[in-house]
Design a protein around this motif. Structure first.
Motif, PDB file in Angstrom:
ATOM      1  N   GLY A 218       8.975   3.846   6.529  1.00  0.00           N
ATOM      2  CA  GLY A 218       9.749   2.795   7.195  1.00  0.00           C
ATOM      3  C   GLY A 218      10.393   3.281   8.480  1.00  0.00           C
ATOM      4  O   GLY A 218      10.514   2.524   9.459  1.00  0.00           O
ATOM      5  N   ARG A 219      10.813   4.537   8.503  1.00  0.00           N
ATOM      6  CA  ARG A 219      11.374   5.149   9.720  1.00  0.00           C
ATOM      7  C   ARG A 219      11.157   6.651   9.601  1.00  0.00           C
ATOM      8  O   ARG A 219      11.849   7.326   8.834  1.00  0.00           O
ATOM      9  N   GLN A 220      10.206   7.168  10.344  1.00  0.00           N
ATOM     10  CA  GLN A 220       9.706   8.517  10.099  1.00  0.00           C
ATOM     11  C   GLN A 220      10.705   9.619  10.443  1.00  0.00           C
ATOM     12  O   GLN A 220      10.538  10.761  10.000  1.00  0.00           O
ATOM     13  N   ASP A 221      11.731   9.290  11.214  1.00  0.00           N
ATOM     14  CA  ASP A 221      12.728  10.314  11.545  1.00  0.00           C
ATOM     15  C   ASP A 221      13.943  10.263  10.611  1.00  0.00           C
ATOM     16  O   ASP A 221      14.960  10.915  10.851  1.00  0.00           O
ATOM     17  N   ALA A 222      13.859   9.483   9.541  1.00  0.00           N
ATOM     18  CA  ALA A 222      14.991   9.332   8.617  1.00  0.00           C
ATOM     19  C   ALA A 222      15.227  10.617   7.828  1.00  0.00           C
ATOM     20  O   ALA A 222      14.294  11.340   7.485  1.00  0.00           O
ATOM     21  N   THR A 223      16.479  10.885   7.514  1.00  0.00           N
ATOM     22  CA  THR A 223      16.827  12.049   6.704  1.00  0.00           C
ATOM     23  C   THR A 223      16.594  11.724   5.228  1.00  0.00           C
ATOM     24  O   THR A 223      16.435  10.560   4.844  1.00  0.00           O
ATOM     25  N   ASP A 224      16.611  12.763   4.392  1.00  0.00           N
ATOM     26  CA  ASP A 224      16.442  12.549   2.952  1.00  0.00           C
ATOM     27  C   ASP A 224      17.568  11.661   2.406  1.00  0.00           C
ATOM     28  O   ASP A 224      17.335  10.809   1.533  1.00  0.00           O
ATOM     29  N   GLU A 225      18.782  11.856   2.910  1.00  0.00           N
ATOM     30  CA  GLU A 225      19.907  11.060   2.439  1.00  0.00           C
ATOM     31  C   GLU A 225      19.725   9.584   2.788  1.00  0.00           C
ATOM     32  O   GLU A 225      20.034   8.694   1.979  1.00  0.00           O
TER      33      GLU A 225
ATOM     34  N   LEU B 165      15.099   0.815   4.962  1.00  0.00           N
ATOM     35  CA  LEU B 165      15.195   1.994   5.831  1.00  0.00           C
ATOM     36  C   LEU B 165      14.898   1.622   7.284  1.00  0.00           C
ATOM     37  O   LEU B 165      15.556   2.113   8.201  1.00  0.00           O
ATOM     38  N   ARG B 166      13.936   0.729   7.479  1.00  0.00           N
ATOM     39  CA  ARG B 166      13.570   0.323   8.838  1.00  0.00           C
ATOM     40  C   ARG B 166      14.702  -0.477   9.477  1.00  0.00           C
ATOM     41  O   ARG B 166      14.953  -0.369  10.681  1.00  0.00           O
ATOM     42  N   ASN B 167      15.348  -1.321   8.660  1.00  0.00           N
ATOM     43  CA  ASN B 167      16.485  -2.122   9.123  1.00  0.00           C
ATOM     44  C   ASN B 167      16.149  -2.883  10.405  1.00  0.00           C
ATOM     45  O   ASN B 167      16.906  -2.874  11.378  1.00  0.00           O
ATOM     46  N   ALA B 168      14.993  -3.533  10.412  1.00  0.00           N
ATOM     47  CA  ALA B 168      14.537  -4.273  11.586  1.00  0.00           C
ATOM     48  C   ALA B 168      15.141  -5.676  11.580  1.00  0.00           C
ATOM     49  O   ALA B 168      15.439  -6.235  10.525  1.00  0.00           O
ATOM     50  N   PRO B 169      15.320  -6.285  12.747  1.00  0.00           N
ATOM     51  CA  PRO B 169      15.929  -7.633  12.813  1.00  0.00           C
ATOM     52  C   PRO B 169      15.004  -8.741  12.320  1.00  0.00           C
ATOM     53  O   PRO B 169      15.468  -9.841  12.044  1.00  0.00           O
TER      54      PRO B 169
ATOM     55  N   VAL C  95       0.850  -1.196   0.000  1.00  0.00           N
ATOM     56  CA  VAL C  95       0.000   0.000   0.000  1.00  0.00           C
ATOM     57  C   VAL C  95       0.883   1.242   0.000  1.00  0.00           C
ATOM     58  O   VAL C  95       1.724   1.422   0.894  1.00  0.00           O
ATOM     59  N   LEU C  96       0.694   2.072  -1.011  1.00  0.00           N
ATOM     60  CA  LEU C  96       1.359   3.374  -1.054  1.00  0.00           C
ATOM     61  C   LEU C  96       0.305   4.451  -0.847  1.00  0.00           C
ATOM     62  O   LEU C  96      -0.821   4.339  -1.343  1.00  0.00           O
ATOM     63  N   PHE C  97       0.670   5.487  -0.116  1.00  0.00           N
ATOM     64  CA  PHE C  97      -0.247   6.583   0.153  1.00  0.00           C
ATOM     65  C   PHE C  97      -0.131   7.644  -0.935  1.00  0.00           C
ATOM     66  O   PHE C  97       0.886   7.732  -1.629  1.00  0.00           O
ATOM     67  N   ASP C  98      -1.165   8.433  -1.070  1.00  0.00           N
ATOM     68  CA  ASP C  98      -1.181   9.493  -2.085  1.00  0.00           C
ATOM     69  C   ASP C  98      -0.273  10.630  -1.634  1.00  0.00           C
ATOM     70  O   ASP C  98      -0.726  11.699  -1.222  1.00  0.00           O
ATOM     71  N   ASP C  99       1.024  10.366  -1.692  1.00  0.00           N
ATOM     72  CA  ASP C  99       2.033  11.299  -1.222  1.00  0.00           C
ATOM     73  C   ASP C  99       3.263  11.130  -2.113  1.00  0.00           C
ATOM     74  O   ASP C  99       3.242  10.376  -3.089  1.00  0.00           O
ATOM     75  N   THR C 100       4.330  11.806  -1.782  1.00  0.00           N
ATOM     76  CA  THR C 100       5.542  11.715  -2.595  1.00  0.00           C
ATOM     77  C   THR C 100       6.240  10.383  -2.366  1.00  0.00           C
ATOM     78  O   THR C 100       6.016   9.693  -1.358  1.00  0.00           O
ATOM     79  N   ILE C 101       7.118  10.030  -3.308  1.00  0.00           N
ATOM     80  CA  ILE C 101       7.921   8.812  -3.150  1.00  0.00           C
ATOM     81  C   ILE C 101       8.785   8.922  -1.894  1.00  0.00           C
ATOM     82  O   ILE C 101       8.924   7.951  -1.132  1.00  0.00           O
ATOM     83  N   MET C 102       9.337  10.111  -1.672  1.00  0.00           N
ATOM     84  CA  MET C 102      10.176  10.336  -0.496  1.00  0.00           C
ATOM     85  C   MET C 102       9.431   9.974   0.783  1.00  0.00           C
ATOM     86  O   MET C 102       9.933   9.232   1.635  1.00  0.00           O
ATOM     87  N   GLU C 103       8.205  10.479   0.922  1.00  0.00           N
ATOM     88  CA  GLU C 103       7.436  10.250   2.148  1.00  0.00           C
ATOM     89  C   GLU C 103       6.938   8.812   2.238  1.00  0.00           C
ATOM     90  O   GLU C 103       6.803   8.270   3.332  1.00  0.00           O
TER      91      GLU C 103
END
Length: 581
Positions: A437-444, A495-499, A424-432
């Motif tokens: 996966g991790r909401q505090d992630a930087t753009d990089e 991005l989440r990098n979960a175990p 499921v993708l939301f009606d938002d940008t690819i970036m968002e």
């Protein structure tokens, strides 16, 4: 009605001071209407009907000026009272909508399996709109109408004390108790019909929601006429429900008016034979008329209140729905999660339907574990119990030795990444969408995750994504291909990098070229993680070092491919069938 009114006063409790001030202003407005205007009319008509024309200019101007003054006071009080009550009402509805939405976020997945999406949308939007309309109507009438009656009755008592032959006129007030009976009967009817109307509206909204989400299938199977017919039938059902509400809502007014007119006729006859002066009788007639009009509006008020209560009950069903899966009072603090998962005699049922029976399994850190079996055998249920989308009926599941029910759900789910068959993708940008996966992630960090998922190239291609990472993907990612959506979902997992990683047949819906690209990304993603693969095709489990075979909700066998193929007839049969096809 008082019980129903308490519901709405409860909604307004957060704005108690505003409501109290508005009530005071509304009371002034009602008293000015019921007492001030009637007294002014008496003075005015006494002068007009009198043969005495010896009043001074100042006296005449004083009487004339009393009406503008009264209406200025009345206008200010009515406006300020309605404005403040509307402010409190609209703010309360805003808070209620927020509470309902927040509650929905907490409800378990089982709730949504038994509820219709369109009906839930209708409750949050249409039912709260009805509540808003009810609160607006209450704002205009809940104070001013009772205060008008009080002011008019006090004025009638005052006039009767000053003039002979007036008390008999008040016999016409016997019509007031009579009016209560139709009001009670009609409001009970309206409440039932209004709830039925809102349920029909919910069914219509659900029909529309299904139609819009299945646009491709409807056209593929030429279902347009069927959908038109079903929608028209829903509209007809809603129309019938609406007309029933209209019948009782607007049928109440004429009944009250007939009763009122009988009382006013009695007043005229008694006043005429008792020789009540014209000015006095005019003011009495006005006071009685205002009283009956206020009673009529209170009747309408009762019907509006019934409609609002019917809508509130539907909303309250969401707010009162139990949150079966919740955080423990004293949660275990998770640190350095390894990813060792153990099922200890786990059973689970969807309602009365068993889905998993006495399942025991050990999935160690770094295992790539495939879940295989016939459709409905329990594979997805097994995987869905790990992030506590559901709680076990019997037994327990542990992560690194801790029962999942002893952990905060957010802490647990932070350790898990999921890539599903239909992301499921939301009606938002690819970036968002990746940043989910991790909401505090930087753009990089987001872009690095996209590179790892082999998504960066198509995102940077202006032909595919004109605005690059700022390209809006459309509802459910409608502007991207299946393979592109999968790679976005995989980038989230990177991005989440979960175990712990759960893959729900992540490549089954893709063409060969897209599957190859996605598989390369998945191979990199699973490295070093504890992985559960819900497998419908055996080609997706070539890297699995452990396979759990399910059959009719039970674990039939556990082992590696070679072991299972030699000793498990079910596994051998499933594998051979797929190889042959």
């Amino acid at each position: 009605m008082l019980k129903d009114l308490k519901i709405f006063l409860g909604l307004l409790s957060e704005h108690k001071k505003t409501v109290v001030f508005a009530v005071a202003l509304g009371s002034v407005a009602g008293l000015v209407t019921g007492g001030g205007l009637t007294n002014g009319v008496e003075q005015l008509f006494t002068l007009i009907l009198s043969d005495d024309r010896e009043l001074s200019t100042s006296q005449i101007l004083g009487v004339a000026a009393s009406f503008p003054i009264l209406f200025v006071i009345l206008g200010i009080c009515v406006f300020a009272s309605a404005y403040l009550l509307n402010y409190a009402g609209l703010a309360s509805i805003q808070s209620l909508r927020s509470r309902v939405f927040s509650r929905i976020q907490l409800l378990p997945l089982a709730y949504f399996q038994s509820s219709k999406t369109g009906d839930l949308i209708s409750r949050i939007t249409a039912d709260t709109t009805v509540l808003q309309q009810t609160l607006t109507f209450i704002a205009r009438n809940v104070i001013t109408q009772p205060a008008t009656i009080i002011g008019a009755v006090f004025y009638l008592y005052y006039v009767a004390a000053k003039n002979d032959g007036v008390y008999q006129i008040y016999l016409c007030l016997i019509a007031l108790p009579i009016v209560i009976f139709p009001i009670r009967k009609f409001t009970h009817k309206i409440e039932r019909k209004a709830r039925q109307q809102q349920e029909e509206l919910g069914a219509l909204t659900n029909n529309l929601a299904q139609n819009l989400t299945a646009a491709r299938e409807i056209r593929a199977f030429n279902l347009q006429e069927r959908e038109n017919r079903r929608f028209t039938e829903r509209l007809a059902d809603l129309f019938i429900s609406q007309m029933k509400v209209v019948k009782y809502q607007f049928g109440l007014g004429p009944v009250v008016e007939v009763c009122s007119s009988m009382g006013l006729s009695i007043a005229f006859v008694i006043g005429y034979y008792n020789g009540v002066p014209g000015g006095v009788f005019t003011s009495i007639f006005l006071a009685l008329y205002l009283t009956y009009t206020a009673v009529k509006k209170l009747g309408t008020f009762a019907s509006e209140l019934s409609k609002g209560v019917a809508s509130y009950q539907r909303i309250a069903e969401i707010l009162e729905s139990p949150v079966d899966i919740d955080d423990p009072a004293q949660p275990v603090e998770l640190q350095n999660v390894l990813g060792n998962i153990e099922f200890h005699s786990v059973s689970f049922s969807y309602g009365s339907t068993p889905a998993l029976k006495d399942a025991s399994a050990v999935i160690s850190q770094g295992d790539i574990c495939a879940l295989v079996g016939p459709s409905g055998a329990g594979k997805s249920t097994f995987a869905n119990l790990v992030p506590r989308f559901y709680d076990v009926s019997e037994g327990r599941i542990t992560l690194d030795g801790h029962d999942l029910r002893d952990m905060r759900m957010n802490d647990l789910r932070d350790q898990i990444a999921i890539v599903s068959q239909d992301p499921v993708l939301f009606d938002d940008t690819i970036m968002e969408n990746i940043r989910l996966g991790r909401q505090d992630a930087t753009d990089e960090e987001v872009m690095e995750a996209a590179r790892q998922a082999f998504a960066h190239d198509f995102i940077s291609d202006e032909t595919n994504c004109p605005q690059g990472y700022e390209t809006v993907v459309g509802e459910r990612g409608a502007r991207l291909s299946g393979g592109q959506k999968q790679r976005i979902a995989i980038a989230r997992a990177f991005l989440r990098n979960a175990p712990i990683l759960i893959l729900d047949e992540a490549t089954s819906a893709l063409d060969s070229e897209s599957e190859a690209k996605v598989q390369v990304a998945l191979d990199a993603l699973v490295a070093g993680k504890t992985v559960l693969i819900i497998a419908h095709r055996f080609s997706t489990i070539k890297n699995a070092n452990k396979i759990i075979v399910f059959n009719e909700g039970k674990i039939a066998d556990i082992g590696a491919h070679e072991e299972l193929y030699s000793r498990c007839p079910l596994y051998k049969s499933l594998f051979d069938q797929q190889q042959a096809s």
